[in-house]
Design a protein around this motif. Structure first.
Motif, PDB file in Angstrom:
ATOM      1  N   THR A 308       0.853  -1.187   0.000  1.00  0.00           N
ATOM      2  CA  THR A 308       0.000   0.000   0.000  1.00  0.00           C
ATOM      3  C   THR A 308       0.892   1.241   0.000  1.00  0.00           C
ATOM      4  O   THR A 308       1.808   1.329   0.816  1.00  0.00           O
ATOM      5  CB  THR A 308      -0.919   0.039   1.232  1.00  0.00           C
ATOM      6  N   ILE A 309       0.614   2.166  -0.904  1.00  0.00           N
ATOM      7  CA  ILE A 309       1.388   3.400  -0.997  1.00  0.00           C
ATOM      8  C   ILE A 309       0.453   4.577  -0.785  1.00  0.00           C
ATOM      9  O   ILE A 309      -0.476   4.783  -1.577  1.00  0.00           O
ATOM     10  CB  ILE A 309       2.072   3.527  -2.365  1.00  0.00           C
ATOM     11  N   PRO A 310       0.638   5.373   0.263  1.00  0.00           N
ATOM     12  CA  PRO A 310      -0.180   6.578   0.442  1.00  0.00           C
ATOM     13  C   PRO A 310       0.085   7.577  -0.687  1.00  0.00           C
ATOM     14  O   PRO A 310       1.228   7.745  -1.114  1.00  0.00           O
ATOM     15  CB  PRO A 310       0.294   7.133   1.790  1.00  0.00           C
ATOM     16  N   LEU A 311      -0.973   8.235  -1.147  1.00  0.00           N
ATOM     17  CA  LEU A 311      -0.859   9.200  -2.237  1.00  0.00           C
ATOM     18  C   LEU A 311      -1.128  10.612  -1.734  1.00  0.00           C
ATOM     19  O   LEU A 311      -1.820  10.814  -0.734  1.00  0.00           O
ATOM     20  CB  LEU A 311      -1.852   8.860  -3.353  1.00  0.00           C
ATOM     21  N   LEU A 312      -0.580  11.576  -2.460  1.00  0.00           N
ATOM     22  CA  LEU A 312      -0.840  12.971  -2.135  1.00  0.00           C
ATOM     23  C   LEU A 312      -2.307  13.316  -2.280  1.00  0.00           C
ATOM     24  O   LEU A 312      -2.872  14.089  -1.522  1.00  0.00           O
ATOM     25  CB  LEU A 312      -0.035  13.880  -3.070  1.00  0.00           C
ATOM     26  N   ASP A 313      -2.939  12.750  -3.314  1.00  0.00           N
ATOM     27  CA  ASP A 313      -4.317  13.094  -3.637  1.00  0.00           C
ATOM     28  C   ASP A 313      -4.929  11.931  -4.388  1.00  0.00           C
ATOM     29  O   ASP A 313      -4.221  11.018  -4.842  1.00  0.00           O
ATOM     30  CB  ASP A 313      -4.344  14.369  -4.492  1.00  0.00           C
ATOM     31  N   ALA A 314      -6.241  11.953  -4.544  1.00  0.00           N
ATOM     32  CA  ALA A 314      -6.925  10.911  -5.303  1.00  0.00           C
ATOM     33  C   ALA A 314      -6.410  10.889  -6.732  1.00  0.00           C
ATOM     34  O   ALA A 314      -6.103  11.927  -7.315  1.00  0.00           O
ATOM     35  CB  ALA A 314      -8.434  11.154  -5.277  1.00  0.00           C
ATOM     36  N   SER A 315      -6.315   9.692  -7.292  1.00  0.00           N
ATOM     37  CA  SER A 315      -5.794   9.521  -8.642  1.00  0.00           C
ATOM     38  C   SER A 315      -6.907   9.100  -9.580  1.00  0.00           C
ATOM     39  O   SER A 315      -7.646   8.162  -9.305  1.00  0.00           O
ATOM     40  CB  SER A 315      -4.679   8.466  -8.655  1.00  0.00           C
ATOM     41  N   GLY A 316      -7.022   9.805 -10.704  1.00  0.00           N
ATOM     42  CA  GLY A 316      -8.055   9.466 -11.678  1.00  0.00           C
ATOM     43  C   GLY A 316      -7.647   8.390 -12.646  1.00  0.00           C
ATOM     44  O   GLY A 316      -8.490   7.776 -13.286  1.00  0.00           O
ATOM     45  N   GLY A 317      -6.339   8.147 -12.775  1.00  0.00           N
ATOM     46  CA  GLY A 317      -5.907   7.173 -13.768  1.00  0.00           C
ATOM     47  C   GLY A 317      -4.591   6.516 -13.408  1.00  0.00           C
ATOM     48  O   GLY A 317      -3.742   7.082 -12.715  1.00  0.00           O
ATOM     49  N   ILE A 318      -4.420   5.292 -13.911  1.00  0.00           N
ATOM     50  CA  ILE A 318      -3.190   4.537 -13.693  1.00  0.00           C
ATOM     51  C   ILE A 318      -2.972   3.642 -14.898  1.00  0.00           C
ATOM     52  O   ILE A 318      -3.936   3.141 -15.495  1.00  0.00           O
ATOM     53  CB  ILE A 318      -3.261   3.721 -12.380  1.00  0.00           C
ATOM     54  N   THR A 319      -1.720   3.457 -15.284  1.00  0.00           N
ATOM     55  CA  THR A 319      -1.394   2.598 -16.412  1.00  0.00           C
ATOM     56  C   THR A 319      -0.046   1.951 -16.181  1.00  0.00           C
ATOM     57  O   THR A 319       0.743   2.405 -15.337  1.00  0.00           O
ATOM     58  CB  THR A 319      -1.394   3.396 -17.735  1.00  0.00           C
ATOM     59  N   VAL A 320       0.226   0.883 -16.923  1.00  0.00           N
ATOM     60  CA  VAL A 320       1.480   0.139 -16.804  1.00  0.00           C
ATOM     61  C   VAL A 320       2.071  -0.055 -18.194  1.00  0.00           C
ATOM     62  O   VAL A 320       1.352  -0.359 -19.147  1.00  0.00           O
ATOM     63  CB  VAL A 320       1.253  -1.245 -16.146  1.00  0.00           C
ATOM     64  N   ASN A 321       3.382   0.129 -18.310  1.00  0.00           N
ATOM     65  CA  ASN A 321       4.098  -0.303 -19.501  1.00  0.00           C
ATOM     66  C   ASN A 321       4.715  -1.655 -19.178  1.00  0.00           C
ATOM     67  O   ASN A 321       5.698  -1.731 -18.436  1.00  0.00           O
ATOM     68  CB  ASN A 321       5.184   0.711 -19.883  1.00  0.00           C
TER      69      ASN A 321
END
Length: 367
Positions: A308-321
């Motif tokens: 689990t990684i705490p984030l600065l703010d909510a994230s609308g998107g994520i992708t992987v290469n």
């Protein structure tokens, strides 16, 4: 008998598919050791939202919810190298790595922007249904699937677009308030989340028909497919019933085989088919810890949360290469894209991305 016409795009699609198969056959340890250990944050367009990676060019495309710009990130240098202009944007951005075309849903203008990845210019805009939101791209068939949300209490729709001709093949009725989609290019099945219907619609790309509906948790939002394992991962974003979970669907049986508990309001999902890792962002309820915005990492082999990684703010998107092993997620209020490395070992991350360093799989980042 008529002679067959040579189709360069189909050949390119086949070559790219074979390349991915070759990559997936390489031992995971080699890919992990070959990947850079860097992790950083990149300033991008204002209010970044959706994000997509082109593994063929190692370019990452970041859409904004407040501007008509898409930032183009070079995955090798972790820097913005270009900006593409589209319409009033608020929806998905997706890539066809075979044709090097980028697709952006212009949510408030009801059309789809098609961008040339070579010139970063819009080559055509295509009309859609009401409030296009999610996009899925099958790079083998060159079909693009656009989810039209239609938030007026009516069933939404999904449009099938031929990427060769940039024309609509058919428009189908979906469930209520569909928001996102993903496709398994191997089985040619498309999965659409119906937010108010608490279900997934399954579209057969061979017949362009909805063949099944799968019940999932409360208010499904993001969805991602692992074509290697034929598993589909759905973020159940709602507050009631089976919420704050990820539904894991067996694509062969079209049934939910398990649910994985994560934090509050899971939203975006991405899969690395090489490492079989699933990445899920949570919006949170304004608090910290499980109630705050986080990135959860799920082991697809055991269906358990391994980091689990705490984030600065909510994230609308994520992708992987999957070729470079890089994970990219948008952070809207700081106007950043965070870059992480996928790893073979379990994650152990206790520090927030707003600090000067983060440890990820015993690898240190200096931001």
């Amino acid at each position: 008998m008529k002679a067959r016409r040579f189709d360069a795009r189909k050949l390119l699609a086949l070559v790219f598919s074979l390349l991915l198969c070759l990559v997936f056959s390489i031992p995971t340890d080699f890919l992990v050791n070959a990947a850079s250990s860097a992790l950083t944050t990149i300033p991008v367009v204002q209010a970044p939202y959706s994000i997509a990676a082109n593994p063929a060019t190692n370019l990452i495309y970041v859409g904004s919810i407040t501007t008509n710009a898409i930032s183009v990130i070079d995955g090798a240098s972790n820097s913005v190298v270009a900006t593409a202009t589209v319409g009033t944007y608020y929806g998905d951005v997706r890539v066809n790595p075979t044709t090097n075309r980028i697709y952006a849903a212009n949510h408030f203008q009801n059309y789809l922007s098609v961008v040339d990845g070579l010139t970063n210019s819009t080559i055509i805009t295509l009309p859609t249904g009401a409030y296009p939101s999610g996009i899925a791209v099958n790079s083998i068939t060159n079909k693009i699937y656009v989810v039209n949300t239609n938030p007026y209490g009516l069933a939404g729709s999904i449009m099938v677009i031929d990427g060769n001709t940039n024309s609509t093949v058919i428009s189908l009725t979906a469930g209520y308030f569909p928001v996102s989609a993903d496709v398994n290019p191997v089985t040619n099945l498309v999965y659409i989340t119906n937010s108010t219907g608490n279900s997934i619609s399954v579209l057969d790309g061979n017949t362009n028909t909805i063949t099944s509906t799968i019940a999932v948790g409360s208010s499904p939002a993001g969805i991602a497919v692992n074509s290697n394992t034929n598993r589909i991962y759905v973020a159940n974003h709602g507050f009631s019933g089976n919420s704050n979970t990820v539904s894991v669907i067996d694509g062969l049986q079209n049934t939910v085989v398990t649910t994985v508990t994560v934090g509050v309001e899971p939203y975006a999902v991405a899969v690395n088919p090489v490492t079989n890792r699933v990445y899920v962002t949570t919006d949170g309820s304004g608090g910290t810890g499980i109630n705050g915005p986080n990135l959860y990492v799920i082991d697809g082999n055991t269906n358990t949360v391994v980091g689990t990684i705490p984030l600065l703010d909510a994230s609308g998107g994520i992708t992987v290469n999957p070729i470079t092993g890089r994970v990219y997620l948008t952070l809207a209020h700081p106007d950043l894209v965070a870059v992480l490395d996928d790893c073979a070992n379990p994650l152990s991350v206790n520090s927030s991305l707003d600090e000067n360093f983060v440890e990820l799989c015993a690898m240190r980042l200096i931001t």
